[in-house]
Scaffold this motif. Structure first.
Motif, PDB file in Angstrom:
ATOM      1  N   MET A 123      -5.075  -0.120   4.181  1.00  0.00           N
ATOM      2  CA  MET A 123      -5.169  -1.548   4.167  1.00  0.00           C
ATOM      3  C   MET A 123      -6.254  -1.956   5.162  1.00  0.00           C
ATOM      4  O   MET A 123      -6.294  -1.427   6.266  1.00  0.00           O
ATOM      5  N   THR A 164      -6.152  -2.369   9.482  1.00  0.00           N
ATOM      6  CA  THR A 164      -4.994  -1.727  10.082  1.00  0.00           C
ATOM      7  C   THR A 164      -5.396  -0.401  10.690  1.00  0.00           C
ATOM      8  O   THR A 164      -6.340   0.243  10.257  1.00  0.00           O
ATOM      9  N   PRO A 190      -4.607   3.462  11.351  1.00  0.00           N
ATOM     10  CA  PRO A 190      -3.785   4.521  10.756  1.00  0.00           C
ATOM     11  C   PRO A 190      -2.709   4.984  11.732  1.00  0.00           C
ATOM     12  O   PRO A 190      -2.924   5.027  12.939  1.00  0.00           O
ATOM     13  N   ALA A 230      -0.087  -4.268  -3.811  1.00  0.00           N
ATOM     14  CA  ALA A 230      -0.822  -3.399  -2.886  1.00  0.00           C
ATOM     15  C   ALA A 230       0.145  -2.555  -2.061  1.00  0.00           C
ATOM     16  O   ALA A 230      -0.106  -1.370  -1.815  1.00  0.00           O
ATOM     17  N   TYR A 231       1.247  -3.154  -1.647  1.00  0.00           N
ATOM     18  CA  TYR A 231       2.283  -2.430  -0.912  1.00  0.00           C
ATOM     19  C   TYR A 231       2.841  -1.299  -1.776  1.00  0.00           C
ATOM     20  O   TYR A 231       3.012  -0.166  -1.307  1.00  0.00           O
ATOM     21  N   ALA A 278       1.275   0.242  -4.172  1.00  0.00           N
ATOM     22  CA  ALA A 278       0.232   1.269  -4.280  1.00  0.00           C
ATOM     23  C   ALA A 278       0.180   2.139  -3.034  1.00  0.00           C
ATOM     24  O   ALA A 278       0.001   3.366  -3.128  1.00  0.00           O
ATOM     25  N   GLU A 279       0.356   1.535  -1.860  1.00  0.00           N
ATOM     26  CA  GLU A 279       0.374   2.311  -0.610  1.00  0.00           C
ATOM     27  C   GLU A 279       1.583   3.240  -0.572  1.00  0.00           C
ATOM     28  O   GLU A 279       1.490   4.376  -0.131  1.00  0.00           O
ATOM     29  N   MET A 280       2.714   2.747  -1.032  1.00  0.00           N
ATOM     30  CA  MET A 280       3.910   3.583  -1.073  1.00  0.00           C
ATOM     31  C   MET A 280       3.728   4.765  -2.022  1.00  0.00           C
ATOM     32  O   MET A 280       4.188   5.875  -1.741  1.00  0.00           O
ATOM     33  N   LYS A 330       0.897   6.230  -2.637  1.00  0.00           N
ATOM     34  CA  LYS A 330       0.026   7.179  -1.930  1.00  0.00           C
ATOM     35  C   LYS A 330       0.821   8.019  -0.945  1.00  0.00           C
ATOM     36  O   LYS A 330       0.630   9.241  -0.854  1.00  0.00           O
ATOM     37  N   VAL A 331       1.716   7.389  -0.208  1.00  0.00           N
ATOM     38  CA  VAL A 331       2.539   8.128   0.756  1.00  0.00           C
ATOM     39  C   VAL A 331       3.428   9.128   0.035  1.00  0.00           C
ATOM     40  O   VAL A 331       3.511  10.299   0.415  1.00  0.00           O
TER      41      VAL A 331
END
Length: 110
Positions: A1, A4, A6, A77-78, A80-82, A84-85
């Motif tokens: 994001m 932010t 890392p 977007a949240y 999508a980040e989840m 990726k994790v």
């Protein structure tokens, strides 16, 4: 994001399957909520049929549901980040299983 810093998360190998499962569960719940929001989140028409409620409908739908940086887009977007994790945890788990050989199957059962 953007903007932010890392964060480094340190996990013991035996913790990865449970962590990944938690992300899978959260993603499943979030996905269901986002599908419902996509279906029901738009205001379909002015509730009073007057110009003021028409303006509210237009503003809300445009700013909340359609805006590239609006709340609905932020939730996507949240998600999508989840993803990726979760995917990175899967890669880590597979890496440990490959490099640790037969013993790696045991750490997943601890």
């Amino acid at each position: 994001m953007p903007g932010t810093t890392p964060v480094t998360l340190r996990l013991e190998p035996h913790m990865i399957p449970a962590m990944r499962a938690s992300f899978e569960e959260a993603l499943s719940e979030l996905g269901q909520k986002l599908l419902r929001l996509q279906r029901d989140g738009f205001i379909p028409e002015p509730w009073l049929g007057d110009p003021v409620s028409a303006q509210v409908v237009s503003y809300y739908n445009t700013q909340v549901m359609e805006a590239a940086e609006g709340p609905y887009a932020a939730l996507r977007a949240y998600q999508a980040e989840m993803v990726k994790v979760r995917d990175n945890l899967q890669i880590l788990e597979e890496h440990y299983r490959r490099t640790e050989g037969d013993n790696a199957a045991l750490w997943g059962r601890v």
